[in-house]
Design a protein around this motif. Structure first.
Motif, PDB file in Angstrom:
ATOM      1  N   PRO A  60     -34.369   5.522 -10.951  1.00  0.00           N
ATOM      2  CA  PRO A  60     -33.450   5.433  -9.810  1.00  0.00           C
ATOM      3  C   PRO A  60     -32.092   4.866 -10.231  1.00  0.00           C
ATOM      4  CG  PRO A  60     -34.973   3.582  -9.772  1.00  0.00           C
ATOM      5  CD  PRO A  60     -35.354   4.419 -10.962  1.00  0.00           C
ATOM      6  N   PHE A  61     -31.323   5.686 -10.918  1.00  0.00           N
ATOM      7  CA  PHE A  61     -30.115   5.200 -11.596  1.00  0.00           C
ATOM      8  C   PHE A  61     -29.023   4.731 -10.640  1.00  0.00           C
ATOM      9  CE2 PHE A  61     -29.069   9.647 -10.804  1.00  0.00           C
ATOM     10  CZ  PHE A  61     -27.735   9.600 -10.418  1.00  0.00           C
ATOM     11  N   ALA A  62     -29.059   5.166  -9.379  1.00  0.00           N
ATOM     12  CA  ALA A  62     -27.996   4.791  -8.444  1.00  0.00           C
ATOM     13  C   ALA A  62     -28.151   3.376  -7.908  1.00  0.00           C
ATOM     14  CB  ALA A  62     -27.968   5.779  -7.270  1.00  0.00           C
ATOM     15  N   ASP A  63     -29.257   2.725  -8.223  1.00  0.00           N
ATOM     16  CA  ASP A  63     -29.544   1.393  -7.701  1.00  0.00           C
ATOM     17  C   ASP A  63     -29.187   0.330  -8.752  1.00  0.00           C
ATOM     18  OD1 ASP A  63     -30.520  -0.911  -6.594  1.00  0.00           O
ATOM     19  OD2 ASP A  63     -32.521  -0.117  -6.164  1.00  0.00           O
ATOM     20  N   PRO A  64     -28.186  -0.500  -8.503  1.00  0.00           N
ATOM     21  CA  PRO A  64     -27.832  -1.554  -9.480  1.00  0.00           C
ATOM     22  C   PRO A  64     -28.990  -2.509  -9.761  1.00  0.00           C
ATOM     23  CG  PRO A  64     -26.110  -1.291  -7.817  1.00  0.00           C
ATOM     24  CD  PRO A  64     -27.265  -0.484  -7.339  1.00  0.00           C
ATOM     25  N   GLU A  65     -29.898  -2.693  -8.789  1.00  0.00           N
ATOM     26  CA  GLU A  65     -31.032  -3.588  -8.996  1.00  0.00           C
ATOM     27  C   GLU A  65     -31.947  -3.091 -10.121  1.00  0.00           C
ATOM     28  OE1 GLU A  65     -31.688  -6.447  -7.687  1.00  0.00           O
ATOM     29  OE2 GLU A  65     -30.178  -6.568  -6.095  1.00  0.00           O
ATOM     30  N   TYR A  66     -31.975  -1.779 -10.325  1.00  0.00           N
ATOM     31  CA  TYR A  66     -32.779  -1.206 -11.414  1.00  0.00           C
ATOM     32  C   TYR A  66     -32.291  -1.748 -12.755  1.00  0.00           C
ATOM     33  CZ  TYR A  66     -34.347   2.464 -14.702  1.00  0.00           C
ATOM     34  OH  TYR A  66     -34.877   3.159 -15.769  1.00  0.00           O
ATOM     35  N   TYR A  67     -31.000  -1.835 -12.918  1.00  0.00           N
ATOM     36  CA  TYR A  67     -30.427  -2.313 -14.188  1.00  0.00           C
ATOM     37  C   TYR A  67     -30.493  -3.838 -14.287  1.00  0.00           C
ATOM     38  CZ  TYR A  67     -29.034   2.500 -14.719  1.00  0.00           C
ATOM     39  OH  TYR A  67     -29.078   3.868 -14.837  1.00  0.00           O
ATOM     40  N   ILE A 120     -33.090   3.332 -18.183  1.00  0.00           N
ATOM     41  CA  ILE A 120     -32.507   4.611 -18.603  1.00  0.00           C
ATOM     42  C   ILE A 120     -31.021   4.601 -18.225  1.00  0.00           C
ATOM     43  CG2 ILE A 120     -32.590   7.109 -18.339  1.00  0.00           C
ATOM     44  CD1 ILE A 120     -35.062   5.809 -19.690  1.00  0.00           C
ATOM     45  N   PRO A 121     -30.112   4.787 -19.173  1.00  0.00           N
ATOM     46  CA  PRO A 121     -28.666   4.739 -18.865  1.00  0.00           C
ATOM     47  C   PRO A 121     -28.272   5.775 -17.811  1.00  0.00           C
ATOM     48  CG  PRO A 121     -29.042   4.675 -21.239  1.00  0.00           C
ATOM     49  CD  PRO A 121     -30.370   4.980 -20.610  1.00  0.00           C
ATOM     50  N   ARG A 122     -27.290   5.425 -17.025  1.00  0.00           N
ATOM     51  CA  ARG A 122     -26.816   6.319 -15.971  1.00  0.00           C
ATOM     52  C   ARG A 122     -26.377   7.675 -16.565  1.00  0.00           C
ATOM     53  NH1 ARG A 122     -24.961   4.459 -10.922  1.00  0.00           N
ATOM     54  NH2 ARG A 122     -23.497   6.206 -11.023  1.00  0.00           N
ATOM     55  N   SER A 143     -21.625   6.869 -21.143  1.00  0.00           N
ATOM     56  CA  SER A 143     -21.277   7.479 -22.436  1.00  0.00           C
ATOM     57  C   SER A 143     -22.413   7.362 -23.445  1.00  0.00           C
ATOM     58  CB  SER A 143     -20.021   6.813 -22.991  1.00  0.00           C
ATOM     59  OG  SER A 143     -20.241   5.413 -23.165  1.00  0.00           O
ATOM     60  N   SER A 144     -23.533   6.832 -23.008  1.00  0.00           N
ATOM     61  CA  SER A 144     -24.657   6.626 -23.928  1.00  0.00           C
ATOM     62  C   SER A 144     -25.241   7.950 -24.389  1.00  0.00           C
ATOM     63  CB  SER A 144     -25.757   5.814 -23.217  1.00  0.00           C
ATOM     64  OG  SER A 144     -26.937   5.794 -24.001  1.00  0.00           O
ATOM     65  N   ALA A 145     -25.635   7.999 -25.656  1.00  0.00           N
ATOM     66  CA  ALA A 145     -26.308   9.192 -26.181  1.00  0.00           C
ATOM     67  C   ALA A 145     -27.675   9.372 -25.544  1.00  0.00           C
ATOM     68  CB  ALA A 145     -26.449   9.073 -27.695  1.00  0.00           C
ATOM     69  N   ASN A 146     -28.183   8.306 -24.962  1.00  0.00           N
ATOM     70  CA  ASN A 146     -29.503   8.351 -24.325  1.00  0.00           C
ATOM     71  C   ASN A 146     -29.404   8.398 -22.801  1.00  0.00           C
ATOM     72  OD1 ASN A 146     -30.920   8.018 -26.852  1.00  0.00           O
ATOM     73  ND2 ASN A 146     -30.232   5.880 -26.815  1.00  0.00           N
ATOM     74  N   LYS A 147     -28.294   8.803 -22.289  1.00  0.00           N
ATOM     75  CA  LYS A 147     -28.095   8.781 -20.837  1.00  0.00           C
ATOM     76  C   LYS A 147     -29.090   9.705 -20.130  1.00  0.00           C
ATOM     77  CE  LYS A 147     -24.433  12.277 -20.960  1.00  0.00           C
ATOM     78  NZ  LYS A 147     -22.988  12.513 -20.732  1.00  0.00           N
ATOM     79  N   GLY A 148     -29.394   9.331 -18.877  1.00  0.00           N
ATOM     80  CA  GLY A 148     -30.335  10.113 -18.100  1.00  0.00           C
ATOM     81  C   GLY A 148     -29.785  11.471 -17.717  1.00  0.00           C
ATOM     82  N   PRO A 155     -38.311   3.163 -24.140  1.00  0.00           N
ATOM     83  CA  PRO A 155     -38.251   4.520 -23.582  1.00  0.00           C
ATOM     84  C   PRO A 155     -37.104   5.372 -24.114  1.00  0.00           C
ATOM     85  CG  PRO A 155     -37.298   2.962 -22.038  1.00  0.00           C
ATOM     86  CD  PRO A 155     -37.815   2.140 -23.195  1.00  0.00           C
ATOM     87  N   LEU A 156     -36.200   4.791 -24.905  1.00  0.00           N
ATOM     88  CA  LEU A 156     -35.047   5.549 -25.375  1.00  0.00           C
ATOM     89  C   LEU A 156     -35.253   6.142 -26.765  1.00  0.00           C
ATOM     90  CD1 LEU A 156     -32.143   3.239 -24.106  1.00  0.00           C
ATOM     91  CD2 LEU A 156     -33.292   5.135 -22.938  1.00  0.00           C
ATOM     92  N   THR A 157     -35.956   5.441 -27.616  1.00  0.00           N
ATOM     93  CA  THR A 157     -36.136   5.953 -28.983  1.00  0.00           C
ATOM     94  C   THR A 157     -37.510   5.619 -29.575  1.00  0.00           C
ATOM     95  OG1 THR A 157     -35.173   3.922 -29.896  1.00  0.00           O
ATOM     96  CG2 THR A 157     -33.673   5.781 -29.540  1.00  0.00           C
ATOM     97  N   GLY A 158     -38.319   4.831 -28.906  1.00  0.00           N
ATOM     98  CA  GLY A 158     -39.546   4.327 -29.523  1.00  0.00           C
ATOM     99  C   GLY A 158     -40.821   4.870 -28.915  1.00  0.00           C
ATOM    100  N   SER A 159     -41.753   3.935 -28.630  1.00  0.00           N
ATOM    101  CA  SER A 159     -43.112   4.307 -28.255  1.00  0.00           C
ATOM    102  C   SER A 159     -43.178   5.178 -27.008  1.00  0.00           C
ATOM    103  CB  SER A 159     -43.933   3.027 -28.034  1.00  0.00           C
ATOM    104  OG  SER A 159     -45.212   3.343 -27.564  1.00  0.00           O
ATOM    105  N   MET A 160     -42.617   4.700 -25.886  1.00  0.00           N
ATOM    106  CA  MET A 160     -42.725   5.495 -24.663  1.00  0.00           C
ATOM    107  C   MET A 160     -41.882   6.769 -24.746  1.00  0.00           C
ATOM    108  SD  MET A 160     -42.388   4.408 -20.642  1.00  0.00           S
ATOM    109  CE  MET A 160     -42.809   5.637 -19.375  1.00  0.00           C
ATOM    110  N   PHE A 161     -40.790   6.709 -25.494  1.00  0.00           N
ATOM    111  CA  PHE A 161     -39.999   7.921 -25.718  1.00  0.00           C
ATOM    112  C   PHE A 161     -40.881   9.010 -26.335  1.00  0.00           C
ATOM    113  CE2 PHE A 161     -37.594  10.700 -28.518  1.00  0.00           C
ATOM    114  CZ  PHE A 161     -36.544  11.119 -27.712  1.00  0.00           C
ATOM    115  N   ASN A 162     -41.663   8.627 -27.342  1.00  0.00           N
ATOM    116  CA  ASN A 162     -42.517   9.609 -28.006  1.00  0.00           C
ATOM    117  C   ASN A 162     -43.619  10.111 -27.077  1.00  0.00           C
ATOM    118  OD1 ASN A 162     -41.055   9.365 -30.402  1.00  0.00           O
ATOM    119  ND2 ASN A 162     -42.310   7.641 -31.105  1.00  0.00           N
ATOM    120  N   THR A 163     -44.195   9.189 -26.285  1.00  0.00           N
ATOM    121  CA  THR A 163     -45.252   9.605 -25.353  1.00  0.00           C
ATOM    122  C   THR A 163     -44.698  10.569 -24.317  1.00  0.00           C
ATOM    123  OG1 THR A 163     -46.292   7.432 -25.639  1.00  0.00           O
ATOM    124  CG2 THR A 163     -47.055   8.767 -23.794  1.00  0.00           C
ATOM    125  N   MET A 164     -43.520  10.259 -23.773  1.00  0.00           N
ATOM    126  CA  MET A 164     -42.912  11.142 -22.776  1.00  0.00           C
ATOM    127  C   MET A 164     -42.531  12.484 -23.391  1.00  0.00           C
ATOM    128  SD  MET A 164     -40.516   8.733 -20.347  1.00  0.00           S
ATOM    129  CE  MET A 164     -39.506   8.064 -21.665  1.00  0.00           C
TER     130      MET A 164
END
Length: 429
Positions: free
Chosen positions: A71-78, A86-88, A92-97, A300-309
């Protein structure tokens, strides 16, 4: 061989070990000459030739829905997830949603599902789950699979009861349902002609190949003299062995440029597609995918959960290309997990057991291309269950019941989901 997950809790590892031991023991007994089906089912009353084949997928471990569909639109998430959010999509993140709408985004690891979402064949249901508040893997897996929480008298699964209350799509089909695993998942318990088959390409007697046919013939003749349900189960199992030999699993060529990833989940969905295209009367397939208990180093961006997803989405995306996108086969896919995870990350850069989660539904007759929510609010503490968790605002059985009624053409919902009156949420077209 089962291996412990260093990022998972003790209960998850113990549950996985016990399932492995139980299922392996079952496999040693010839993988199901006596399958755990139950005869206490109602007789089918009607025939429907236009219902879908269903593929039911269980994400074991409590997948983090706030990463799977952020839910990237919610500041509380961050605020709650300073290291694992997950970056908005507009960052400019390479891992952005990857934006799905103006509120939710897939992480890059789920990019293989964008095609089906854009084609409006994939629905994400957020804030869903069991109405029971247990955060136990064992309890919630059981409650979700049997389709009713906190009832020790119910042992059959919701999908098993669906099959038990409908006529076969193909008369005299020896195999109506299978779990691609060493043991039959609770979801399918109670289904007639249901077997656990860990590898459809290699289903048969183990041991010396030179004597396999002789032993198979001996078993067939020996079980013919027994009484039902053992006799019928043995006949169906033997017929299934013969039937599966006619399918060229090894040479199966996926359609539409689909490429299934390596790994057990990708292989399972590849086998599922081959089975459905072979048109042998299979109506339901259960597949598990584990590794979602992310108490530490979630990454979730480059490691364990990233690979599972990546593995999960890659396999499901390949199934979509191969089987659903072309529209030649009527298939509905449902994906659930036992619970979501805490809104706020813990001190180990992971997340602990929570409540509300997201589920996925895929198919040509699914009202996809959207993230379904109900009374969604900001993730501020005052809006959360116990100050920590996303609330369950949509009972997952609402979605399953709608699929059973509209895509599996079974209106016996009170039998499939006892003591539950579902609300149709518009998940199907």
């Amino acid at each position: 061989m089962h291996e412990s997950d260093n990022n998972a809790c003790t209960e998850y590892n113990e549950l996985s070990r016990r399932q492995f031991v139980t299922w392996s023991a079952g496999a040693a007994l010839l993988a199901t000459f006596v399958p755990p089906w139950l005869p206490k089912v109602v007789l089918a009353e009607s025939y429907a030739a236009n219902r879908d084949v269903i593929i039911s997928i269980f994400m074991r471990g409590g997948a983090d829905g706030l990463t799977l569909c952020a839910p990237f639109a919610d500041p509380e998430y961050y605020t709650g997830r300073p290291t694992i959010a997950i970056p908005r999509p507009d960052s400019s993140s390479a891992n952005k949603g990857i934006a799905l709408d103006d509120r939710f985004a897939f992480p890059q690891a789920m990019s293989a599902l964008v095609e089906s979402f854009t084609a409006k064949d994939l629905l994400v249901v957020h804030g869903t789950g069991s109405v029971d508040s247990s955060r136990s893997h064992f309890d919630q897996q059981h409650f979700i699979e049997v389709g009713k929480p906190r009832d020790p008298t119910i042992v059959t699964g919701w999908l098993g009861r669906h099959l038990a209350s409908t006529t076969p799509m193909r008369t005299n089909a020896p195999l109506r349902a299978l779990g691609i695993a060493n043991g039959l998942a609770q979801t399918l318990i109670g289904a007639p002609q249901a077997l656990p088959i860990p590898s459809p390409a290699n289903f048969g007697l183990v041991g010396n190949p030179a004597t396999r046919q002789e032993r198979t013939d001996w078993l067939k003749n020996d079980y013919l003299g027994t009484i039902d349900p053992v006799r019928s189960a043995a006949i169906d199992t033997s017929a299934t062995m013969d039937l599966l030999k006619t399918i060229n699993f090894a040479g199966y060529a996926p359609a539409n440029g689909a490429v299934y990833p390596t790994g057990s989940f990708g292989a399972s969905l590849r086998s599922a597609a081959a089975l459905i295209k072979a048109d042998i009367g299979v109506e339901a397939i259960q597949v598990d995918v584990g590794g979602w208990d992310t108490h530490s180093t979630q990454a979730p961006l480059t490691g364990s959960m990233f690979n599972t997803m990546t593995g999960f989405a890659g396999a499901l995306g390949a199934l979509y290309k191969d089987l659903i996108a072309v529209g030649a086969h009527s298939v509905t896919v449902v994906v659930v997990s036992e619970f979501g995870r805490n809104v706020r990350e813990n001190g180990s850069m992971g997340t602990d057991h929570g409540r509300g989660n997201c589920m996925f539904v895929m198919g040509k007759n699914i009202a996809g291309g959207k993230v379904m929510t109900r009374n969604w609010t900001s993730l501020a503490r005052e809006n959360l269950e116990s100050g920590n968790d996303l609330k369950v605002t949509i009972d997952h059985r609402d979605i399953l019941a709608e699929i059973v009624k509209n895509r599996l053409t079974n209106d016996k919902l009170s039998f499939v989901f006892p003591d539950f009156v579902p609300t149709m949420r518009g998940a199907t077209e």
